[in-house]
Design a protein around this motif. Sequence first.
Motif, short mmCIF file in Angstrom:
data_model
loop_
_atom_site.label_atom_id
_atom_site.label_comp_id
_atom_site.label_asym_id
_atom_site.label_seq_id
_atom_site.Cartn_x
_atom_site.Cartn_y
_atom_site.Cartn_z
N GLY A 19 -92.42 -68.91 -20.29
CA GLY A 19 -92.48 -67.53 -20.82
C GLY A 19 -91.07 -66.96 -20.87
N VAL A 23 -87.26 -64.97 -26.32
CA VAL A 23 -87.52 -66.19 -27.10
C VAL A 23 -89.03 -66.38 -27.33
CG1 VAL A 23 -87.34 -68.72 -27.05
CG2 VAL A 23 -85.47 -67.30 -26.12
N GLY A 95 -92.73 -64.16 -12.74
CA GLY A 95 -91.40 -64.54 -12.28
C GLY A 95 -90.83 -63.42 -11.44
N ILE A 190 -92.10 -76.33 -19.84
CA ILE A 190 -90.87 -76.65 -20.59
C ILE A 190 -90.33 -75.40 -21.26
CG2 ILE A 190 -89.99 -77.94 -22.61
CD1 ILE A 190 -91.95 -80.17 -21.90
N MET A 276 -78.98 -68.91 -22.59
CA MET A 276 -79.74 -69.52 -21.49
C MET A 276 -80.32 -70.87 -21.95
SD MET A 276 -81.84 -66.45 -19.71
CE MET A 276 -81.02 -64.96 -19.19
C1 LIG Z 1 -83.84 -68.67 -22.82
C2 LIG Z 1 -84.68 -68.75 -21.58
C3 LIG Z 1 -85.28 -67.59 -21.09
C4 LIG Z 1 -86.10 -67.65 -19.95
N1 LIG Z 1 -86.73 -66.50 -19.53
C5 LIG Z 1 -87.66 -66.57 -18.54
C6 LIG Z 1 -88.45 -65.43 -18.19
O1 LIG Z 1 -88.31 -64.34 -18.78
N2 LIG Z 1 -89.37 -65.57 -17.19
C7 LIG Z 1 -89.57 -66.77 -16.53
O2 LIG Z 1 -90.43 -66.84 -15.62
N3 LIG Z 1 -88.83 -67.87 -16.84
C8 LIG Z 1 -87.90 -67.80 -17.84
N4 LIG Z 1 -87.19 -68.93 -18.20
C9 LIG Z 1 -87.50 -70.23 -17.54
C10 LIG Z 1 -88.58 -71.00 -18.34
O3 LIG Z 1 -89.78 -70.30 -18.39
C11 LIG Z 1 -88.83 -72.42 -17.79
O4 LIG Z 1 -89.39 -72.38 -16.51
C12 LIG Z 1 -87.57 -73.26 -17.74
O5 LIG Z 1 -86.84 -73.11 -18.95
C13 LIG Z 1 -87.92 -74.73 -17.55
O6 LIG Z 1 -86.77 -75.54 -17.49
P1 LIG Z 1 -86.10 -76.24 -18.78
O7 LIG Z 1 -85.30 -75.18 -19.43
O8 LIG Z 1 -85.27 -77.31 -18.18
O9 LIG Z 1 -87.20 -76.76 -19.65
C14 LIG Z 1 -86.32 -68.88 -19.29
C15 LIG Z 1 -85.68 -70.04 -19.78
C16 LIG Z 1 -84.87 -70.00 -20.91
C17 LIG Z 1 -84.23 -71.27 -21.42
#
Ligand SMILES: Cc1cc2nc3c(=O)[nH]c(=O)nc-3n(C[C@H](O)[C@H](O)[C@H](O)COP(=O)(O)O)c2cc1C
Length: 315
Positions: A19, A23, A95, A190, A276
Amino acid sequence: MKTRVTELLDIEYPIIQGGMAWVAEHNLAAAVSKAGGLGVIGAANAPAEVVRKEIRQVKEMTDKPFGVNIMLLSPAADEVAQVVIEEGVKVVTTGAGNPGKYLKAWKEAGIKVIPVVASVAMAKMLEREGVDAVIAEGCESGGHIGDLTTMTLVPQIVDAVSIPVIGAGGVGDGRGMAAMFMLGADAVQIGTRFVVADESIVHENYKNKIIAARDIDSAVTGRSTGHPVRSLRNKMTREYLKKEAEGASFEELELMTVGSLRNAVLDGDVVNGSLMAGQIAGLISKKQSCQEIIHELMTETTALMKKVPQMFEVC
Ligand SMILES: Cc1cc2nc3c(=O)[nH]c(=O)nc-3n(C[C@H](O)[C@H](O)[C@H](O)COP(=O)(O)O)c2cc1C
C-alpha cells in the motif's frame, strides 16, 4: 497455489501489492486484484473523503477483494478507519505503529487486519491483540523501514507466531518469492516491482530510474530522526545525508522532504523528489502489466519449487 493467506483473503495468488503512498491509487490496486493478487490502496496522509473516493473507484473496476493501507500516524487515521468500515472494505493493512485502538470495530465489521511489523516483539504483541496475519517487512524494502533484513526477520517471526506471515522486502522475481516460502511465509508483499507496472500512475522519469538502478543505488535517509526511509540516490538524498552527518535538526531535515514523494510520482522530479524504492530495484529491468508481473512471478515460483525435490535427489 493455496496458502493460509490465499484462503484468508479469498485471492487466487499469494501476492499482495504494497500500500504505497501516492503510488497505490485505484488504478494499480484494481489491476493487481483483477490479476488475482490483493491490490491495496495506500491511504498515506490523504483525507478520508479522498480515500472513500478511491475505494469506490476500485469497486467500479473490479469485484475482486482489495485492501486499504492505513498509516497510523496520518492526521486523518481516525476518519479513514471509519471510512473502511462504512465502505465494506475486506482487508486493512497498517503501517507506522499499533492499530490496537481500531481493532474491535474493524473485527466487528468483518475486516481482516494485517499490520506491517519489523520485529518479533511487535508481531507477538499484535497476535495477542487479535490481528489476522502480519507483514514482516525487511529493511531491503522501499519506503519506511526497520532494522532487520528480510532473511533474518521472516523466519524469526514465523517461529514466534501462529498466524500467517507475509514476507516483504526484496522480492523481485520467482526466486525471491520461492525463498520467502522457504523462510516460512504464506505470501509475499511487493512494492518496488509494482511501481513500474503499466497501470501505476508513477511518472515515467521515476519508473526509468528504477529500471536503470544498480544493486547499490539506494540509500537510507533519516536514521538520525528515527524514521529511516529507503529511496534511490539523487541530489535530495545526497544533501539530506550531508545535513544529517552535520547534525541538522529533525525540523530542518523534514523540510527537505515535504512533498518530495508527491513531486517524484506526479511531476517526475527525479532530482529533488523522493524516489522511494527497494534494494531489489537493481533486478527490475522491464515495465509490464500487473497481470504479466503476477503471471511471471507465479510461473517462476512454481517451477523453482518443483525443482527442489530433484536438487536433493542429486545429493
Ligand atoms: C514508493 C513506495 C511507497 C511506500 N509507501 C508505503 C506506505 O505508505 N505504507 C506502507 O505500509 N508501506 C509503504 N511502502 C512499503 C511497501 O508497501 C512494501 O512493503 C515494500 O515496498 C516491499 O519491499 P520492496 O520494495 O522490496 O518490494 C512503500 C514502498 C514504496 C516503494
